[in-house]
Design an enzyme around this catalytic site. Structure first.
Site, mmCIF file in Angstrom:
data_model
loop_
_atom_site.group_PDB
_atom_site.id
_atom_site.type_symbol
_atom_site.label_atom_id
_atom_site.label_comp_id
_atom_site.label_asym_id
_atom_site.label_seq_id
_atom_site.Cartn_x
_atom_site.Cartn_y
_atom_site.Cartn_z
ATOM 1 C CG ASP A 92 -6.252 10.737 42.354
ATOM 2 O OD1 ASP A 92 -6.648 9.867 43.930
ATOM 3 O OD2 ASP A 92 -6.339 11.821 42.385
ATOM 4 C CE LYS A 154 -7.495 14.111 39.704
ATOM 5 N NZ LYS A 154 -6.405 14.158 40.357
ATOM 6 C CE LYS A 183 -7.849 15.113 43.678
ATOM 7 N NZ LYS A 183 -6.813 14.447 43.220
#
Length: 220
Positions: A92, A154, A183
């Site tokens: 991430d 995300k 996400k």
């Protein structure tokens, strides 16, 4: 627990506090195994130990350029390569938000692609920190991340001024291309929150609270 199994299967069970210890990370790993979460998301310094401890039983996710995003691209690439070597299954990364504010979208795309290459095929999620962006910037970044080859976009680090919102997930869902997944992370406090984000199109949820909620239900 069965009634919550679907939600749990989408959760990246997360512990990213700067004062985290191995005992706490190990507890997160044990909980991830017990509740069959999608992964555990932990600081880079614990990846090697967690990967060895889990032995492939649960994906290990870690963070890159975290939480500010203003690390040099070469540093993010090096961080990613180290994390992959240590056994990370998912990455991430945080974008350089200042570059977005300056309109340097070519730089943003190139940086994501560079980290994507360093992932060696591992899952890449791109954190754009929606709370710091305008609607137009969120739309543009959804297009850029779609083009970059990343697997997910995300919402948040959970370390800035706010976390995921339904509106942000709607923007992602409306403008994503090339199979880009979503996400939602930061501020997911209830089962209702989780269900709403999943219904809006999120495939992953970054949170530490859902497992705690399930545990509380089990204790009743």
């Amino acid at each position: 627990m069965n009634q919550y199994a679907k939600i749990l299967s989408h959760v990246d069970h997360t512990l990213l506090a700067p004062n985290s210890t191995w005992d706490e990370i190990k507890k997160i790993a044990d909980e991830g195994l017990r509740y069959e979460t999608a992964s555990i998301c932990i600081p880079p310094t614990f990846v090697a130990r967690a990967a060895e401890y889990l032995g492939g039983r649960l994906p290990v996710c870690t963070v890159i350029g975290f939480p500010t995003g203003y690390h040099a691209t070469a540093v993010k690439v090096a961080e990613t390569a180290q994390a992959v070597a240590d056994g990370a299954d998912e990455i991430d990364m945080v974008i350089d938000i200042g570059a977005v504010k300056e309109g340097r979208f070519d730089f943003t795309l190139a940086e994501i692609k560079a980290v994507r290459a360093a992932c060696e095929g591992k899952i890449l999620k791109v954190i754009i920190e929606t709370c710091l962006l305008t609607t137009e910037e969120k739309i543009k970044l959804t297009e850029i991340v779609s083009e970059s080859g990343a697997d997910y976009i995300k919402t948040s680090t959970g370390f800035s001024t706010a976390g995921a919102t339904p509106e942000d997930v709607k923007i992602f869902a409306e403008h994503r291309k090339n199979g880009l997944k979503i996400k939602a992370a930061g501020g997911i406090k209830t089962f209702a929150d989780a269900e709403e984000f999943l219904a809006l199109g999120a495939e992953r949820l970054g949170t530490s609270r859902i497992v705690k909620l399930v545990q509380a239900e089990e204790a009743k």
